[in-house]
Write an enzyme that holds these catalytic residues in place. Structure first.
Site, mmCIF file in Angstrom:
data_model
loop_
_atom_site.group_PDB
_atom_site.id
_atom_site.type_symbol
_atom_site.label_atom_id
_atom_site.label_comp_id
_atom_site.label_asym_id
_atom_site.label_seq_id
_atom_site.Cartn_x
_atom_site.Cartn_y
_atom_site.Cartn_z
ATOM 1 N N ASP A 105 0.818 -1.212 0.000
ATOM 2 C CA ASP A 105 0.000 0.000 0.000
ATOM 3 C C ASP A 105 0.855 1.267 0.000
ATOM 4 O O ASP A 105 2.017 1.253 0.408
ATOM 5 C CB ASP A 105 -0.879 0.046 1.254
ATOM 6 C CG ASP A 105 -2.073 -0.881 1.181
ATOM 7 O OD1 ASP A 105 -2.176 -1.672 0.216
ATOM 8 O OD2 ASP A 105 -2.905 -0.831 2.110
ATOM 9 N N HIS B 93 3.935 -2.097 3.241
ATOM 10 C CA HIS B 93 3.882 -0.718 2.745
ATOM 11 C C HIS B 93 5.199 -0.345 2.063
ATOM 12 O O HIS B 93 6.267 -0.507 2.655
ATOM 13 C CB HIS B 93 3.594 0.244 3.898
ATOM 14 C CG HIS B 93 2.271 -0.001 4.556
ATOM 15 N ND1 HIS B 93 2.070 -1.027 5.461
ATOM 16 C CD2 HIS B 93 1.076 0.636 4.433
ATOM 17 C CE1 HIS B 93 0.812 -1.012 5.858
ATOM 18 N NE2 HIS B 93 0.177 -0.010 5.250
#
Length: 242
Positions: A48, A192
């Site tokens: 993400d 991430h």
């Protein structure tokens, strides 16, 4: 004073009903969301908050080295800023999904704004790859009262395993241990590749990539498989656990 307290209570009730209650209800029930890939042996890697001009490129190099395909839930304005990274993701066979145009929570935006966030990001992805994405992940996993309806044409993907890797200390010291404990039964891992969001450490992706490299190297030796959110020639909704 009494009127002020009543107004404050009313606002708090409205906010809770619009945001927190739907988020809890959807994530606990699993209704209309994907938390694990059903009937598949392997682990799905998802990332993400990118693309990031340094860390996402390092990550793509690592995935290419180990021949692993992943899913990237991208922020639309960053995708516009680094179009060559999005094109590379697509060319190398990775899944690209929507993570809003700006990294804003569904708790803080109206249904109209949510639709706009999704549509703008979809247009960016389609312009850069020539392909429409069918995957969506709300930032922070936050839903509001209308999220599922507005995203009804998408596969809403959250995760089965999350490690707090946006903090450098956890990414450096505990991530590898946590990765090693993930079962290869269709688990969806959330990591991430950008540390520029609220509450994140900018250098956290560096440690994430270092520990992911160890995990991938071990996985190759142990024969652990990695799978993607997309399964060609198969009905997605028949093969995902909701």
């Amino acid at each position: 004073m009494d009127v002020f307290i009543l107004c404050l209570a009313a606002v708090a009730l409205l906010f809770t009903s619009y945001s927190i209650i739907p988020t809890i209800a959807i994530r606990v029930s699993g209704k209309e969301i994907t938390k694990r890939i059903k009937g598949q042996k392997g682990i799905a890697l998802t990332f993400d908050d990118g693309p990031h001009p340094e860390f996402t490129i390092m990550l793509l190099d690592l995935l290419k080295r180990y021949r692993v395909k992943a899913a990237f839930f991208v922020v639309g304005h960053k995708a516009e800023k680094y179009p060559e990274i999005i094109r590379r993701m697509h060319q190398e066979g990775h899944v690209i999904g929507i993570h809003h145009y700006q990294h804003v929570s569904n708790w803080s935006i109206t249904p109209f704004q949510l639709k706009k966030q999704m549509n703008r990001t979809q247009k960016v992805i389609r312009r850069l790859t020539g392909k429409r994405t069918c995957f969506y992940r709300p930032p922070w996993g936050h839903f509001n009262l209308f999220t599922n309806q507005i995203a009804k044409d998408y596969e809403i993907v959250i995760w089965s395993h999350i490690f707090g890797d946006w903090k450098a200390e956890r990414s450096e010291h505990t991530l590898l241990r946590d990765l090693r404990q993930v079962p290869d039964d269709g688990s969806i891992i959330l990591l991430h590749d950008c540390g520029e969001t609220i509450g994140a450490d900018e250098n956290a992706p560096k440690y994430m990539i270092e520990n992911l490299e160890v995990f991938l190297r071990e996985s190759v030796k142990e024969g652990r498989q990695f799978i993607t959110l997309e399964t060609s020639n198969m009905d997605r909704r028949g093969h995902y656990e909701h």
